[in-house]
Design a protein around this motif. Structure first.
Motif, PDB file in Angstrom:
ATOM      1  N   ASN A 260      28.659 -21.731   2.410  1.00  0.00           N
ATOM      2  CA  ASN A 260      29.154 -21.701   1.038  1.00  0.00           C
ATOM      3  C   ASN A 260      29.507 -23.126   0.650  1.00  0.00           C
ATOM      4  OD1 ASN A 260      31.012 -21.382  -1.289  1.00  0.00           O
ATOM      5  ND2 ASN A 260      30.873 -19.209  -0.805  1.00  0.00           N
ATOM      6  N   ASP A 261      29.016 -23.582  -0.505  1.00  0.00           N
ATOM      7  CA  ASP A 261      29.253 -24.981  -0.879  1.00  0.00           C
ATOM      8  C   ASP A 261      30.678 -25.240  -1.316  1.00  0.00           C
ATOM      9  OD1 ASP A 261      29.455 -23.997  -3.459  1.00  0.00           O
ATOM     10  OD2 ASP A 261      27.523 -24.774  -4.127  1.00  0.00           O
ATOM     11  N   GLY A 262      31.468 -24.204  -1.475  1.00  0.00           N
ATOM     12  CA  GLY A 262      32.874 -24.381  -1.824  1.00  0.00           C
ATOM     13  C   GLY A 262      33.382 -23.313  -2.763  1.00  0.00           C
ATOM     14  N   LEU A 263      32.774 -23.193  -3.933  1.00  0.00           N
ATOM     15  CA  LEU A 263      33.244 -22.265  -4.947  1.00  0.00           C
ATOM     16  C   LEU A 263      32.231 -21.183  -5.283  1.00  0.00           C
ATOM     17  CD1 LEU A 263      35.038 -24.724  -7.418  1.00  0.00           C
ATOM     18  CD2 LEU A 263      36.073 -23.276  -5.664  1.00  0.00           C
ATOM     19  N   GLN A 264      31.207 -21.031  -4.453  1.00  0.00           N
ATOM     20  CA  GLN A 264      30.253 -19.953  -4.694  1.00  0.00           C
ATOM     21  C   GLN A 264      30.928 -18.600  -4.486  1.00  0.00           C
ATOM     22  OE1 GLN A 264      27.294 -21.733  -1.899  1.00  0.00           O
ATOM     23  NE2 GLN A 264      25.794 -21.242  -3.496  1.00  0.00           N
ATOM     24  N   ASN A 265      30.583 -17.635  -5.326  1.00  0.00           N
ATOM     25  CA  ASN A 265      31.174 -16.300  -5.192  1.00  0.00           C
ATOM     26  C   ASN A 265      30.778 -15.644  -3.879  1.00  0.00           C
ATOM     27  OD1 ASN A 265      32.619 -15.863  -7.750  1.00  0.00           O
ATOM     28  ND2 ASN A 265      30.607 -16.057  -8.684  1.00  0.00           N
ATOM     29  N   GLN A 266      29.544 -15.870  -3.442  1.00  0.00           N
ATOM     30  CA  GLN A 266      29.036 -15.239  -2.229  1.00  0.00           C
ATOM     31  C   GLN A 266      28.425 -16.299  -1.314  1.00  0.00           C
ATOM     32  OE1 GLN A 266      29.684 -12.092  -1.972  1.00  0.00           O
ATOM     33  NE2 GLN A 266      30.100 -11.572  -4.103  1.00  0.00           N
ATOM     34  N   ASP A 267      28.565 -16.067  -0.006  1.00  0.00           N
ATOM     35  CA  ASP A 267      27.926 -16.953   0.967  1.00  0.00           C
ATOM     36  C   ASP A 267      26.409 -16.789   0.907  1.00  0.00           C
ATOM     37  OD1 ASP A 267      30.453 -17.645   1.700  1.00  0.00           O
ATOM     38  OD2 ASP A 267      30.466 -16.500   3.567  1.00  0.00           O
ATOM     39  N   VAL A 268      25.701 -17.870   1.192  1.00  0.00           N
ATOM     40  CA  VAL A 268      24.243 -17.874   1.202  1.00  0.00           C
ATOM     41  C   VAL A 268      23.765 -17.792   2.649  1.00  0.00           C
ATOM     42  CG1 VAL A 268      22.161 -19.149   0.552  1.00  0.00           C
ATOM     43  CG2 VAL A 268      24.207 -19.266  -0.900  1.00  0.00           C
ATOM     44  N   LEU A 269      22.760 -16.943   2.905  1.00  0.00           N
ATOM     45  CA  LEU A 269      22.199 -16.794   4.244  1.00  0.00           C
ATOM     46  C   LEU A 269      20.987 -17.710   4.394  1.00  0.00           C
ATOM     47  CD1 LEU A 269      22.017 -15.427   7.017  1.00  0.00           C
ATOM     48  CD2 LEU A 269      20.709 -13.579   5.933  1.00  0.00           C
ATOM     49  N   TYR A 270      21.059 -18.600   5.394  1.00  0.00           N
ATOM     50  CA  TYR A 270      19.970 -19.528   5.695  1.00  0.00           C
ATOM     51  C   TYR A 270      19.353 -19.166   7.038  1.00  0.00           C
ATOM     52  CZ  TYR A 270      22.066 -22.551   2.100  1.00  0.00           C
ATOM     53  OH  TYR A 270      22.564 -23.059   0.926  1.00  0.00           O
ATOM     54  N   THR A 271      18.105 -19.577   7.228  1.00  0.00           N
ATOM     55  CA  THR A 271      17.437 -19.412   8.515  1.00  0.00           C
ATOM     56  C   THR A 271      16.830 -20.735   8.937  1.00  0.00           C
ATOM     57  OG1 THR A 271      15.775 -18.144   9.744  1.00  0.00           O
ATOM     58  CG2 THR A 271      15.237 -18.719   7.478  1.00  0.00           C
TER      59      THR A 271
ATOM     60  N   TRP B   5      22.052 -12.358  -7.591  1.00  0.00           N
ATOM     61  CA  TRP B   5      21.897 -10.924  -7.832  1.00  0.00           C
ATOM     62  C   TRP B   5      22.663 -10.453  -9.063  1.00  0.00           C
ATOM     63  CZ3 TRP B   5      22.793  -8.998  -2.102  1.00  0.00           C
ATOM     64  CH2 TRP B   5      21.701  -9.420  -1.320  1.00  0.00           C
ATOM     65  N   SER B   6      23.661 -11.196  -9.499  1.00  0.00           N
ATOM     66  CA  SER B   6      24.424 -10.808 -10.681  1.00  0.00           C
ATOM     67  C   SER B   6      25.048 -12.054 -11.295  1.00  0.00           C
ATOM     68  CB  SER B   6      25.527  -9.796 -10.330  1.00  0.00           C
ATOM     69  OG  SER B   6      26.468 -10.373  -9.448  1.00  0.00           O
ATOM     70  N   GLU B   7      25.313 -12.000 -12.592  1.00  0.00           N
ATOM     71  CA  GLU B   7      25.888 -13.152 -13.278  1.00  0.00           C
ATOM     72  C   GLU B   7      27.349 -13.360 -12.920  1.00  0.00           C
ATOM     73  OE1 GLU B   7      25.289 -12.912 -17.449  1.00  0.00           O
ATOM     74  OE2 GLU B   7      23.085 -12.964 -17.333  1.00  0.00           O
TER      75      GLU B   7
ATOM     76  N   THR C  55      29.594 -10.226  -8.549  1.00  0.00           N
ATOM     77  CA  THR C  55      30.240  -9.046  -7.969  1.00  0.00           C
ATOM     78  C   THR C  55      29.316  -8.220  -7.082  1.00  0.00           C
ATOM     79  OG1 THR C  55      29.717  -7.761  -9.957  1.00  0.00           O
ATOM     80  CG2 THR C  55      31.864  -8.858  -9.884  1.00  0.00           C
ATOM     81  N   ILE C  56      28.042  -8.595  -7.004  1.00  0.00           N
ATOM     82  CA  ILE C  56      27.131  -7.914  -6.082  1.00  0.00           C
ATOM     83  C   ILE C  56      27.037  -8.764  -4.818  1.00  0.00           C
ATOM     84  CG2 ILE C  56      24.804  -7.040  -5.712  1.00  0.00           C
ATOM     85  CD1 ILE C  56      24.516  -6.608  -8.647  1.00  0.00           C
ATOM     86  N   ALA C  57      27.390  -8.178  -3.713  1.00  0.00           N
ATOM     87  CA  ALA C  57      27.514  -8.927  -2.467  1.00  0.00           C
ATOM     88  C   ALA C  57      26.580  -8.373  -1.403  1.00  0.00           C
ATOM     89  CB  ALA C  57      28.959  -8.873  -1.959  1.00  0.00           C
ATOM     90  N   MET C  58      26.350  -9.185  -0.380  1.00  0.00           N
ATOM     91  CA  MET C  58      25.633  -8.713   0.794  1.00  0.00           C
ATOM     92  C   MET C  58      26.642  -8.029   1.705  1.00  0.00           C
ATOM     93  SD  MET C  58      22.668 -10.500   2.948  1.00  0.00           S
ATOM     94  CE  MET C  58      23.422 -12.117   2.930  1.00  0.00           C
ATOM     95  N   GLY C  59      26.362  -6.763   2.021  1.00  0.00           N
ATOM     96  CA  GLY C  59      27.322  -5.961   2.759  1.00  0.00           C
ATOM     97  C   GLY C  59      27.032  -5.822   4.238  1.00  0.00           C
ATOM     98  N   GLY C  60      26.119  -6.643   4.785  1.00  0.00           N
ATOM     99  CA  GLY C  60      25.814  -6.582   6.208  1.00  0.00           C
ATOM    100  C   GLY C  60      24.345  -6.840   6.468  1.00  0.00           C
ATOM    101  N   THR C  61      24.042  -7.202   7.702  1.00  0.00           N
ATOM    102  CA  THR C  61      22.661  -7.429   8.114  1.00  0.00           C
ATOM    103  C   THR C  61      22.443  -6.855   9.507  1.00  0.00           C
ATOM    104  OG1 THR C  61      23.235  -9.606   9.029  1.00  0.00           O
ATOM    105  CG2 THR C  61      22.369  -9.559   6.776  1.00  0.00           C
TER     106      THR C  61
END
Length: 452
Positions: free
Chosen positions: A104-115, A132-134, A137-143
């Motif tokens: 997360n760059d600091g203030l992003q609402n959601q963490d970004v998944l990198y590979t 995924w949303s403006e 509020t839409i988050a990644m809930g698991g992998t």
């Protein structure tokens, strides 16, 4: 503290005209005692009850109008943004021959998944939930990754809901398969080692308007084959007599055993079921049938299944069940209870890494498969650490570390050389070298030493 907060709020809003909250006739009888509940209607979900939705909107307008007049509000917001605005890194993990990390760059609402293909290699965005949303509020809930490296199942959670929609991504093409897995919660897909299928828990499709009101009852375990619709999934396990029993599934690395953590409610105790996947239509066997203790599956070695448990060990230990004859398992102790409290165990590098909490700080201790001590992963100091684990044949792993003076940091650990390498550390606006962390002990009245 709560009473003080209520008094302060009351003082702030004295003389304010609040939105009207109607009273209704609602009485419940508990153990022969009548209890009135005139505001029961406010328990309805805002998404299905327009009256509750309107009342909540009116409350928000009232609160917002007052908060907007506070002289120091902007200054507080600016200061909080400064404190929150620093790069954040989660502990990397390895799956299917690739490496993955959330940042997360600091203030992003959601963490970004990198590979990335190698440690220190170029990072590529795999999933960015911020797109995924403006409003974020839409988050990644698991992998959940298949061991063969073909697929990643990932969950989409909307507005903090426990309901998750699972999608499957083909990691070679970076494209999603057509199907969606709906009405799932409190579950993580458990893949067969060859990626041919995974197992997951789901609930019955709720009636229209009842998705956020139904009780979580009668979870069913299904088998899903990638590339097929959810309607084709096979029912694997259900219990029509116990509404609260739910299934947490793990498949052993060799694909021989399905291990089911049977849970009810929010915490221990739990029971354990197992099934031999090498035998078609093999029955489920109650390996741990009694609701007396906590058991958490750690890993396997052939027909030996390892569990972390508080059975006869309040600080927890590791035990093993030889299930050569699953109807008559032979139990033994793998890692005895220690003076420190066992928090988690990873089966990795043909042994175990145990995370202990000792005097409010973390210790990462290594053991061989026989439970003999095999050294320790030395941490940079007194602080908190978590390990990402891995497969039993991995010769590397990753762990996090932070303390009062050390910003969140991630490390790569090489079991062959016993060396740790700092990968990334959050940048903060102070020099940690200007400070020192010391642990001192003070005796209590009964002589117990209290760590500080």
């Amino acid at each position: 503290m709560i009473h003080t907060f209520v008094v302060v709020l009351a003082a702030l809003f004295t003389g304010t005209d609040y939105p009207d909250a109607k009273r209704v006739q609602q009485t419940d009888v508990y153990h022969g005692v009548s209890v009135e509940d005139p505001y029961r209607w406010l328990e309805n979900d805002v998404r299905v009850d327009p009256e509750v939705d309107a009342w909540v909107d009116a409350q928000n307008v009232l609160t917002g109008a007052h908060l907007s007049t506070l002289a120091h509000r902007d200054a507080i917001q600016e200061r909080l943004e400064v404190l929150w605005d620093y790069p954040k890194y989660r502990t990397p993990l390895k799956a299917g021959g690739r490496y993955y990390v959330y940042e997360n760059d600091g203030l992003q609402n959601q963490d970004v998944l990198y590979t990335m293909d190698s440690i220190g290699g170029d990072q590529r965005v795999l999933l960015d939930p911020n797109t995924w949303s403006e409003d974020g509020t839409i988050a990644m809930g698991g992998t959940s990754f298949s061991d063969d490296g073909r697929y990643m199942a990932y969950a989409i959670a909307d507005a903090g809901s426990d309901w998750k929609t699972w999608k499957i991504r083909d990691l070679a093409t970076n494209a999603d398969l057509p199907e969606s897995i709906e009405w799932s919660k409190f579950t993580t897909p458990a893949w067969m080692p060859d990626g041919s299928a995974f197992f997951y828990g789901r609930y019955a499709t709720p009636e229209d308007g009842a998705a956020f009101q139904n009780a979580n009852e009668f979870m069913k375990l299904y088998r899903h084959v990638p590339g097929t619709p959810q309607s084709a999934d096979t029912l694997v396990l259900e219990d029509k007599e116990h509404a609260r029993w739910s299934w947490g599934t793990t498949i052993t690395e060799d694909g021989r055993w399905m291990v089911i953590n049977v849970w009810r409610g929010a915490g221990p105790p739990n029971t354990i079921k197992i099934r031999n996947l090498e035998t078609p239509d093999a029955p489920f066997i109650d390996l741990v049938p009694e609701w007396t203790n906590e058991y958490e599956f750690v890993g396997s070695d052939g027909d030996n299944l390892y569990f972390m448990t508080d059975e006869d060990a309040p600080r927890k230990r590791v035990i093993t069940a030889d299930v050569t004859d699953p109807t008559a398992p032979v139990w033994s102790e793998a890692i005895p209870e220690q003076d420190a409290t066992l928090k988690s165990v990873s089966h990795i590098n043909s042994g175990f890494v145990a995370n202990y909490m000792q005097d409010a700080t973390t210790r990462l201790k290594r053991f061989d498969m026989n439970g003999s001590a095999a050294g320790e992963i030395k941490l940079p100091g007194l602080g908190t650490s978590g390990i990402s684990g891995g497969r039993s044949d991995d010769t590397e792993t990753f762990y996090s570390f932070s303390s009062f003076t050390t910003p969140p940091s991630t490390y790569h650990y090489d079991f062959k050389s016993g060396t740790a390498t700092l990968l990334k550390q959050s940048e903060v606006e102070f020099d940690p070298a200007d400070y020192a962390v010391q642990q001192v002990f003070y005796p209590s009245k009964d002589g117990t030493k209290i760590p500080m």
